[in-house]
Design a protein around this motif. Structure first.
Motif, short mmCIF file in Angstrom:
data_model
loop_
_atom_site.label_atom_id
_atom_site.label_comp_id
_atom_site.label_asym_id
_atom_site.label_seq_id
_atom_site.Cartn_x
_atom_site.Cartn_y
_atom_site.Cartn_z
N ALA A 195 -1.00 -0.96 -7.32
CA ALA A 195 -1.14 -1.26 -5.54
C ALA A 195 -2.58 -1.75 -5.35
O ALA A 195 -2.46 -3.16 -4.68
N ALA A 233 0.83 -1.04 -0.46
CA ALA A 233 0.55 0.09 -0.05
C ALA A 233 0.79 1.39 -0.45
O ALA A 233 0.97 2.76 -0.43
N GLN A 250 -5.75 4.20 -2.55
CA GLN A 250 -5.61 4.04 -3.28
C GLN A 250 -5.87 4.99 -4.13
O GLN A 250 -6.19 5.49 -5.83
N ALA A 289 -1.53 3.74 -8.41
CA ALA A 289 -2.69 3.13 -7.62
C ALA A 289 -3.12 1.26 -8.07
O ALA A 289 -3.36 0.94 -6.87
N ARG A 313 -6.74 0.05 0.11
CA ARG A 313 -7.14 0.19 -0.70
C ARG A 313 -7.60 1.43 -0.76
O ARG A 313 -7.54 2.04 -2.14
#
Length: 176
Positions: free
Chosen positions: A87, A77, A140, A84, A137
């Motif tokens: 990731a 992360a 991101q 993003a 998440r």
């Protein structure tokens, strides 16, 4: 040879292959335990010291397996060299790996160690692990800026920091 002896030979070969795979995973988990201990000592000396105070060896091993899993997810992360989308894809892969491990098919030593912890501590739940991934998440997503406590930062803290607490409760004494 008879059909029965052929079936027996096949069964013995399958068991030997499974034993070999289990031995390989046990070796990976043992090596991981050593690496986690070294990483804790280097990167989180206070957590390393605190983990030494856990008298129950299985609980200590479990705490370290949770740490290794969380560390891996957090590193993904926070990795600045990926965008993003990469990731998010890697966090999704961590979730797939976790689910595979909990279904008896670990794909790596981190997840094998965590699956062993789940087996030893049946009160452990998948929910806080998934919540942590959801929190990571959210880091991101450009629309989530954490500019204010409500709603983004609070939800992030509940998922990530709160998730760690919920992961550890069954290991450290909550026997629900």
């Amino acid at each position: 040879p008879t059909r029965r002896s052929s079936d027996l030979t096949n069964t013995v070969q399958m068991v030997a292959a499974i034993d070999t795979k289990v031995e390989g995973l046990q070796h990976q988990v043992s090596a991981l335990s050593t690496r986690v201990d070294e990483a804790l000592r280097k990167n989180d000396p206070l957590l390393h010291l605190a983990s030494q105070l856990i008298r129950d060896v299985n609980a200590r091993r479990g705490v370290r397996s949770v740490y290794a899993w969380c560390r891996r997810a957090d590193d993904v992360a926070d990795e600045s060299s990926v965008d993003a989308a990469q990731a998010l894809a890697r966090l999704d892969e961590i979730e797939v790996d976790l689910r595979a491990a909990l279904n008896g098919a670990p794909r790596n030593a981190v997840d094998a160690g965590l699956a062993a912890t789940f087996t030893s501590y049946p009160a452990m739940e998948l929910t806080p692990f998934l919540a942590m991934l959801d929190g990571m998440r959210s880091e991101q997503k450009p629309e989530v800026r954490f500019a204010a406590w409500e709603p983004d930062l609070r939800l992030y803290c509940e998922r990530v920091a709160g998730g760690v607490g919920l992961m550890l409760l069954p290991l450290l004494g909550d026997r629900k």
